[in-house]
Enzyme design. Structure first.
Site, PDB file in Angstrom:
ATOM      1  N   GLU A 100     -23.329 -72.431 -29.326  1.00 30.10           N
ATOM      2  CA  GLU A 100     -22.147 -73.804 -30.502  1.00 30.10           C
ATOM      3  C   GLU A 100     -23.331 -75.009 -30.556  1.00 30.10           C
ATOM      4  O   GLU A 100     -23.700 -75.517 -31.110  1.00 30.10           O
ATOM      5  CB  GLU A 100     -21.599 -74.642 -29.628  1.00 30.10           C
ATOM      6  CG  GLU A 100     -21.507 -75.829 -28.306  1.00 30.10           C
ATOM      7  CD  GLU A 100     -22.723 -75.039 -27.442  1.00 30.10           C
ATOM      8  OE1 GLU A 100     -22.877 -75.760 -26.786  1.00 30.10           O
ATOM      9  OE2 GLU A 100     -22.487 -73.480 -27.187  1.00 30.10           O
TER      10      GLU A 100
ATOM     11  N   HIS B  71     -24.945 -70.701 -24.645  1.00 32.23           N
ATOM     12  CA  HIS B  71     -24.892 -71.511 -26.161  1.00 32.23           C
ATOM     13  C   HIS B  71     -24.818 -71.631 -27.378  1.00 32.23           C
ATOM     14  O   HIS B  71     -25.848 -71.762 -28.322  1.00 32.23           O
ATOM     15  CB  HIS B  71     -25.916 -73.012 -26.136  1.00 32.23           C
ATOM     16  CG  HIS B  71     -24.857 -73.730 -24.292  1.00 32.23           C
ATOM     17  ND1 HIS B  71     -23.951 -74.960 -23.831  1.00 32.23           N
ATOM     18  CD2 HIS B  71     -26.138 -73.576 -23.245  1.00 32.23           C
ATOM     19  CE1 HIS B  71     -24.400 -74.873 -22.653  1.00 32.23           C
ATOM     20  NE2 HIS B  71     -25.238 -74.612 -22.194  1.00 32.23           N
TER      21      HIS B  71
ATOM     22  N   CYS C 233     -20.500 -71.844 -21.114  1.00 35.79           N
ATOM     23  CA  CYS C 233     -21.599 -72.115 -20.001  1.00 35.79           C
ATOM     24  C   CYS C 233     -20.852 -73.219 -17.901  1.00 35.79           C
ATOM     25  O   CYS C 233     -19.607 -71.721 -18.012  1.00 35.79           O
ATOM     26  CB  CYS C 233     -22.456 -73.358 -20.250  1.00 35.79           C
ATOM     27  SG  CYS C 233     -23.989 -73.082 -18.681  1.00 35.79           S
TER      28      CYS C 233
END
Length: 247
Positions: A177, A175, A89
């Site tokens: 993660e 994202h 990001c």
């Protein structure tokens, strides 16, 4: 022990499901926080991996947040040394800036769980491990594709969602993660942004429940394959030379 240096801008946007994978592979995780730590004093070359995480400011906001200038310099030093670097990001946007690409507002917010469309290069990369899994999008800015980078993925709202520069540099606008089990921290921490964007947190909560398990499994495949791509080669290479201290 190998170290991963993780630059974290806001505490609930951490390494998420990537952290246990890194620890299982023998990495020691060290977080630094730009709002309180001196980024100019960081040794950004010695860590085996550097990860620059997301945050609620723009990659071009150093007039309002001066520490961004030091962070951009740290990213540039890491890139110029060819050391393994992952940006997520805001982190990917800073990497794109350091590589000479523009970062601009999209004019809309892309927030929610949705799949990526992989490019031909993306299908041949570690991102192939996504296998159509919905990832978490949470941004209002976008990066142009840096010269020399491979475009790996996009969405209708944001055509440039991921890029790679060789096997050691990976930038992700989305994202992968994100740990769906901690979604309440995201909803609370970004409550004002959600209200302004007209997004109901109940929708995101339901999406996290529906897609979180598949995303976690896909993230393990993607990050595992990406780490495999350079770990063995880096283990056999000599340690990087640290810059001499200034006068």
């Amino acid at each position: 022990m190998k170290t991963v240096l993780a630059i974290r801008h806001i505490h609930f946007e951490d390494l998420g499901t990537l952290e246990p994978l890194l620890r299982a592979r023998g990495y020691h995780v060290r977080y630094v926080d730009p709002a309180g730590d001196d980024l100019a004093a960081l040794d950004v070359l010695s860590p085996a991996l550097m990860v620059v995480l997301g945050g609620p400011v723009g990659a071009f906001d150093e007039p309002r947040y001066p520490w961004l200038a030091a962070e951009l310099r740290a990213v540039r030093v890491r890139l110029e040394a060819g050391r393994p670097l992952l940006g997520i990001c805001l982190g990917a946007q800073l990497m794109a800036r350091a590589l000479g690409a523009a970062v601009r507002p999209m004019g809309v917010k892309e927030i929610g769980f949705a799949p990526l469309a992989l490019s031909e290069a993306g299908q041949a990369s570690a991102l192939a491990g996504l296998q159509g899994a919905a990832v978490l999008h949470w941004h209002g800015d976008q990066f142009a594709m840096p010269d020399g980078a491979q475009r790996l993925a996009g969405t209708a709202a944001c055509p440039n969602q991921a890029f790679a520069v060789g096997p050691r540099v990976l930038g992700l606008q989305c994202h992968l993660e994100a740990d769906a089990g901690t979604i309440e921290g995201w909803l609370l921490g970004h409550a004002c942004e959600l209200e302004l964007a007209g997004i109901d947190p109940r929708m995101l909560r339901a999406q996290a429940l529906a897609h979180g398990q598949a995303l976690a499994a896909a993230a393990q495949r993607v990050f595992g394959a990406w780490l495999d791509g350079f770990e063995a080669e880096d283990a056999a290479a000599p340690a990087p030379v640290r810059p001499a201290p200034g006068p």
